[in-house]
Design a protein around this motif. Structure first.
Motif, PDB file in Angstrom:
ATOM      1  N   THR A  15       0.994  -1.199   0.128  1.00 14.91           N
ATOM      2  CA  THR A  15      -0.037   0.082  -0.039  1.00 14.91           C
ATOM      3  C   THR A  15       0.910   1.061  -0.026  1.00 14.91           C
ATOM      4  OG1 THR A  15       0.021   0.233   2.425  1.00 14.91           O
ATOM      5  CG2 THR A  15      -1.760  -1.240   1.392  1.00 14.91           C
ATOM      6  N   PRO A  16       0.356   2.528  -0.038  1.00 12.80           N
ATOM      7  CA  PRO A  16       1.186   3.650   0.068  1.00 12.80           C
ATOM      8  C   PRO A  16       1.346   3.511   1.920  1.00 12.80           C
ATOM      9  CG  PRO A  16      -0.801   4.167  -1.060  1.00 12.80           C
ATOM     10  CD  PRO A  16      -0.960   2.823  -0.711  1.00 12.80           C
ATOM     11  N   ASN A  23      18.641  10.315  -7.363  1.00 11.93           N
ATOM     12  CA  ASN A  23      17.747  11.368  -8.328  1.00 11.93           C
ATOM     13  C   ASN A  23      16.384  11.498  -7.813  1.00 11.93           C
ATOM     14  OD1 ASN A  23      16.758   8.960  -9.203  1.00 11.93           O
ATOM     15  ND2 ASN A  23      16.899   9.407 -11.283  1.00 11.93           N
ATOM     16  N   ARG A  24      16.030  10.940  -7.099  1.00  8.18           N
ATOM     17  CA  ARG A  24      14.602  11.170  -6.599  1.00  8.18           C
ATOM     18  C   ARG A  24      14.500  12.448  -5.706  1.00  8.18           C
ATOM     19  NH1 ARG A  24      15.493   6.174  -8.880  1.00  8.18           N
ATOM     20  NH2 ARG A  24      13.686   4.759  -8.781  1.00  8.18           N
ATOM     21  N   PRO A  25      13.158  13.062  -5.731  1.00  7.06           N
ATOM     22  CA  PRO A  25      12.176  12.700  -6.313  1.00  7.06           C
ATOM     23  C   PRO A  25      11.876  12.983  -7.849  1.00  7.06           C
ATOM     24  CG  PRO A  25      11.844  14.711  -5.320  1.00  7.06           C
ATOM     25  CD  PRO A  25      13.117  14.258  -5.089  1.00  7.06           C
ATOM     26  N   ILE A  26      11.108  11.939  -8.477  1.00 10.77           N
ATOM     27  CA  ILE A  26      10.667  11.973  -9.737  1.00 10.77           C
ATOM     28  C   ILE A  26       9.088  12.249  -9.889  1.00 10.77           C
ATOM     29  CG2 ILE A  26      12.651  10.764 -10.539  1.00 10.77           C
ATOM     30  CD1 ILE A  26      10.798   8.254 -10.759  1.00 10.77           C
ATOM     31  N   TRP A  27       8.595  12.818  -8.694  1.00  9.52           N
ATOM     32  CA  TRP A  27       7.231  13.012  -8.745  1.00  9.52           C
ATOM     33  C   TRP A  27       7.071  14.301  -7.977  1.00  9.52           C
ATOM     34  CZ3 TRP A  27       9.609   9.009  -6.156  1.00  9.52           C
ATOM     35  CH2 TRP A  27      10.184   9.384  -4.856  1.00  9.52           C
ATOM     36  N   PRO A  28       6.018  15.107  -8.112  1.00 10.94           N
ATOM     37  CA  PRO A  28       5.844  16.549  -7.562  1.00 10.94           C
ATOM     38  C   PRO A  28       6.242  16.681  -5.907  1.00 10.94           C
ATOM     39  CG  PRO A  28       3.970  15.866  -8.909  1.00 10.94           C
ATOM     40  CD  PRO A  28       4.813  14.848  -8.550  1.00 10.94           C
ATOM     41  N   GLN A  29       6.940  17.460  -5.661  1.00  9.92           N
ATOM     42  CA  GLN A  29       7.210  17.781  -4.402  1.00  9.92           C
ATOM     43  C   GLN A  29       7.583  19.315  -4.250  1.00  9.92           C
ATOM     44  OE1 GLN A  29       9.128  13.817  -2.229  1.00  9.92           O
ATOM     45  NE2 GLN A  29      10.118  15.512  -2.224  1.00  9.92           N
ATOM     46  N   LEU A  79      -2.920  10.064  -5.838  1.00  7.43           N
ATOM     47  CA  LEU A  79      -2.666   8.861  -6.388  1.00  7.43           C
ATOM     48  C   LEU A  79      -3.174   8.735  -8.002  1.00  7.43           C
ATOM     49  CD1 LEU A  79      -5.908   6.591  -5.803  1.00  7.43           C
ATOM     50  CD2 LEU A  79      -6.029   9.038  -5.318  1.00  7.43           C
ATOM     51  N   PRO A  80      -2.685   7.831  -8.575  1.00 12.78           N
ATOM     52  CA  PRO A  80      -2.180   6.390  -7.998  1.00 12.78           C
ATOM     53  C   PRO A  80      -0.612   6.619  -7.440  1.00 12.78           C
ATOM     54  CG  PRO A  80      -1.971   6.340 -10.417  1.00 12.78           C
ATOM     55  CD  PRO A  80      -2.401   7.554 -10.178  1.00 12.78           C
ATOM     56  N   PHE A  81       0.157   7.482  -7.842  1.00 11.33           N
ATOM     57  CA  PHE A  81       1.814   7.154  -7.476  1.00 11.33           C
ATOM     58  C   PHE A  81       2.165   8.679  -6.824  1.00 11.33           C
ATOM     59  CE2 PHE A  81       6.170   7.930  -8.882  1.00 11.33           C
ATOM     60  CZ  PHE A  81       6.865   6.939  -8.390  1.00 11.33           C
ATOM     61  N   ASN A  82       1.541   9.735  -7.017  1.00 10.56           N
ATOM     62  CA  ASN A  82       2.183  11.061  -6.389  1.00 10.56           C
ATOM     63  C   ASN A  82       2.118  11.081  -4.861  1.00 10.56           C
ATOM     64  OD1 ASN A  82       3.105  11.531  -8.995  1.00 10.56           O
ATOM     65  ND2 ASN A  82       1.406  13.038  -9.234  1.00 10.56           N
ATOM     66  N   TRP A  83       1.323  10.059  -4.174  1.00  3.95           N
ATOM     67  CA  TRP A  83       1.179  10.029  -2.685  1.00  3.95           C
ATOM     68  C   TRP A  83       2.703  10.263  -2.044  1.00  3.95           C
ATOM     69  CZ3 TRP A  83       3.758   5.957  -0.840  1.00  3.95           C
ATOM     70  CH2 TRP A  83       3.693   4.850  -1.654  1.00  3.95           C
ATOM     71  N   ARG A  84       3.540   9.793  -2.775  1.00  3.34           N
ATOM     72  CA  ARG A  84       4.915   9.684  -2.016  1.00  3.34           C
ATOM     73  C   ARG A  84       5.494  11.123  -1.572  1.00  3.34           C
ATOM     74  NH1 ARG A  84       7.603   5.036  -2.315  1.00  3.34           N
ATOM     75  NH2 ARG A  84       7.043   3.415  -3.847  1.00  3.34           N
ATOM     76  N   GLY A  85       5.176  12.023  -2.424  1.00  3.66           N
ATOM     77  CA  GLY A  85       5.766  13.594  -2.012  1.00  3.66           C
ATOM     78  C   GLY A  85       4.883  14.119  -0.878  1.00  3.66           C
ATOM     79  N   TRP A  86       3.671  13.736  -0.494  1.00  5.22           N
ATOM     80  CA  TRP A  86       2.633  14.422   0.441  1.00  5.22           C
ATOM     81  C   TRP A  86       3.258  13.855   1.857  1.00  5.22           C
ATOM     82  CZ3 TRP A  86      -0.402  18.225  -0.962  1.00  5.22           C
ATOM     83  CH2 TRP A  86      -0.726  18.450  -2.521  1.00  5.22           C
ATOM     84  N   PHE A  87       3.190  14.851   2.870  1.00  5.36           N
ATOM     85  CA  PHE A  87       3.477  14.640   4.350  1.00  5.36           C
ATOM     86  C   PHE A  87       2.548  13.309   4.812  1.00  5.36           C
ATOM     87  CE2 PHE A  87       5.446  18.965   4.880  1.00  5.36           C
ATOM     88  CZ  PHE A  87       6.753  18.219   4.857  1.00  5.36           C
ATOM     89  N   LEU A  89      13.571   9.872   0.589  1.00  7.36           N
ATOM     90  CA  LEU A  89      14.114   9.147   1.913  1.00  7.36           C
ATOM     91  C   LEU A  89      13.139   7.843   1.927  1.00  7.36           C
ATOM     92  CD1 LEU A  89      14.769  11.592   4.491  1.00  7.36           C
ATOM     93  CD2 LEU A  89      16.338   9.793   3.896  1.00  7.36           C
ATOM     94  N   GLY A  90      11.779   7.751   1.880  1.00  6.39           N
ATOM     95  CA  GLY A  90      10.903   6.573   1.980  1.00  6.39           C
ATOM     96  C   GLY A  90      11.307   5.819   0.530  1.00  6.39           C
ATOM     97  N   ASP A  91      11.307   6.313  -0.388  1.00  6.86           N
ATOM     98  CA  ASP A  91      11.315   5.451  -1.659  1.00  6.86           C
ATOM     99  C   ASP A  91      12.759   4.984  -1.700  1.00  6.86           C
ATOM    100  OD1 ASP A  91      10.279   4.695  -4.174  1.00  6.86           O
ATOM    101  OD2 ASP A  91      11.543   6.073  -5.095  1.00  6.86           O
ATOM    102  N   MET A  92      13.865   5.779  -1.493  1.00  9.08           N
ATOM    103  CA  MET A  92      15.135   4.909  -1.868  1.00  9.08           C
ATOM    104  C   MET A  92      16.163   4.811  -0.755  1.00  9.08           C
ATOM    105  SD  MET A  92      14.861   4.378  -5.148  1.00  9.08           S
ATOM    106  CE  MET A  92      16.578   4.145  -5.496  1.00  9.08           C
ATOM    107  N   ALA A  93      16.127   5.462   0.403  1.00  5.68           N
ATOM    108  CA  ALA A  93      16.865   5.155   1.435  1.00  5.68           C
ATOM    109  C   ALA A  93      16.985   3.804   1.858  1.00  5.68           C
ATOM    110  CB  ALA A  93      16.837   6.218   2.618  1.00  5.68           C
TER     111      ALA A  93
END
Length: 463
Positions: free
Chosen positions: A112-113, A193-199, A233-241, A248-252
């Motif tokens: 899930t997210p 190189n992330r983020p590759i989504w809006p932040q 969603l479906p993907f850009n949720w990664r950038g939202w607090f 960090l969450g995606d790649m660290a």
């Protein structure tokens, strides 16, 4: 070249290498059955929470077993998987799936997210189900602590989806460090190189109509109710607090896995956001630099870990390394690259700085090598100290059936995720945050502690 390294490894006993040093095989099938485990030849009944996006590959990684139930609030996103497993019951709310199908489920995949990782995993473990949960293990530090404790309490097999921990290169990296190949490591630089989504978003998106194929309430889960927008969603949720953990969450959890294992990092004493661009009240920044300071560990000295995201240029290069030395990921087979070829800089990787030399790894711990590159000519790797994984998903499946603990089970992934999430926390504040891990508390900035634990919407609490 000698590889004894015993003076550096004498303190690696007990919990420090829990789940890493071989403890023998499965044992006989009859003894496993007496202990309540399945025979290695029996198939697990696996349910998936999240069937679209990363869930597609997570489920495919476990396709050797029985996929018996699927839950996803977005039926359009999950359509491909739903068709592949037509006979499996489908749900939009995983809570109903676990209640109705629980007797037929041995293990659960959580894809899930980030904001729903902890609740979904806990609901499964409380019901005695083994859990594979995507990285980062959770969105907040408190949740990571709770999942690690719950996995031990319920005695279930677990694995976080940071596949680099199962990579041969990650384990070679640890063995090279322990063999004293580059001496005392005092700095690590890691980049993506992330983020590759809006932040760096400056305003909340406008409300739009909820698609008929989406159960918006179930997708939000623990999060406070808000108007629907495709900006989430479906993907850009990664950038939202409220939903993700940014770059960090995606790649660290991938890139910092080799340093975490090789340097036995434990908990840092402090963390600081050194620089960020595009700070926002709603999302993570466009790019940042974060510093973690870890105290001495046994015979290992204090170490500084630097994280760089939003990297578009060359990775950091300390003095002593030639400009044409390739850092991080190696070029893919058939592509250009390598020393002296003018290859583009690696977009992901890590660099260990020791008092006797340098070592670099790629995204998932691959391409581990000493620098300069000439040092790898005729190089013999140290003797193996760590188990080798049969594959990240097979590692978990093996543990579910009574085999040895997986490479990144929650006893390892929980503490690892905690310190990664301290970097996420540091993005909200100016200056250094001093951390007391035992008390799970920032000691010099009380307002930072309000983000240690999430606020749960009614009905979605983590018990």
């Amino acid at each position: 070249m000698t590889h004894d390294g015993f003076s550096r490894r004498h303190f690696f006993m007990g919990a420090l290498l829990a789940g890493a040093v071989p403890r023998g095989g499965f044992g006989s099938a009859p003894s496993l059955r007496l202990l309540g485990y399945k025979s290695p030849n029996e198939k697990l009944n696996i349910a998936a929470i999240g069937a679209g996006g990363k869930g597609v590959s997570d489920i495919a990684g476990c396709a050797s077993e029985n996929i018996v139930a699927l839950a996803d609030p977005d039926s359009k996103r999950a359509e491909r998987t739903f068709k592949a497993y037509e006979k499996a019951p489908k749900y939009t709310d995983f809570r109903r799936m676990l209640d109705k199908e629980g007797k037929n489920i041995d293990a659960v995949i959580v894809s899930t997210p980030d904001h729903m990782h902890a609740t979904a995993s806990m609901w499964a473990m409380e019901r005695g189900k083994h859990v594979f949960c995507q990285k980062p293990l959770t969105r907040t530090i408190w949740e990571s602590r709770m999942l690690a404790e719950a996995a031990a309490k319920y005695k279930v097999a677990t694995q976080m989806g940071n596949q680099g921990y199962s990579n041969e290169g990650t384990r070679q990296c640890a063995e090279m460090i322990w063999a004293d190949e580059i001496g005392n490591v005092t700095e690590v630089h890691a980049w993506t190189n992330r983020p590759i989504w809006p932040q760096g978003v400056e305003a909340l998106p406008a409300e739009e109509k909820v698609p008929e194929t989406l159960d918006w309430d179930s997708w939000l889960g623990i999060a406070t109710m808000r108007p629907y927008s495709p900006a989430y969603l479906p993907f850009n949720w990664r950038g939202w607090f409220d939903f993700g953990c940014g770059a960090l969450g995606d790649m660290a959890c991938h890139i910092l896995g080799a340093p975490n294992l090789a340097l036995l990092l434990g908990a840092p004493a402090s963390v600081e956001c050194v620089r960020q661009e595009g700070k926002s009240p709603y999302t993570y920044p466009k790019k940042s630099v974060i510093r973690f300071d870890f105290p001495a560990r046994g015979s290992m000295p204090p170490v500084k870990i630097f994280w760089y995201d939003g990297m578009t240029g060359p990775p950091p290069r300390p003095e002593g390394l030639a400009e044409d030395e390739l850092l991080g990921d190696l070029p893919r087979p058939g592509g250009s690259g390598g020393r002296g070829t003018g290859a583009p800089p690696s977009s992901n990787g890590s660099l260990f700085v020791g008092d006797k030399g340098f070592l670099t790894t790629g995204t998932y711990g691959g391409g581990t090598r000493l620098l300069p590159a000439e040092k790898m000519q005729d190089y013999e790797f140290p003797p193996q100290l760590l188990t080798r994984s049969p594959g990240h998903y097979r590692d978990w499946i093996r543990a579910c059936k009574g085999g040895e603990r997986s490479c990144s089970d929650f006893s390892i992934a929980g503490p690892f995720t905690e310190w990664i999430l301290l970097g996420v926390l540091a993005l909200r504040f100016e200056g250094k945050l001093d951390w007391d891990s035992a008390k799970m508390k920032v000691t010099n900035l009380p307002e930072a502690n309000s983000y240690i634990k999430p606020k749960f919407r009614r009905g979605w609490q983590l018990t």
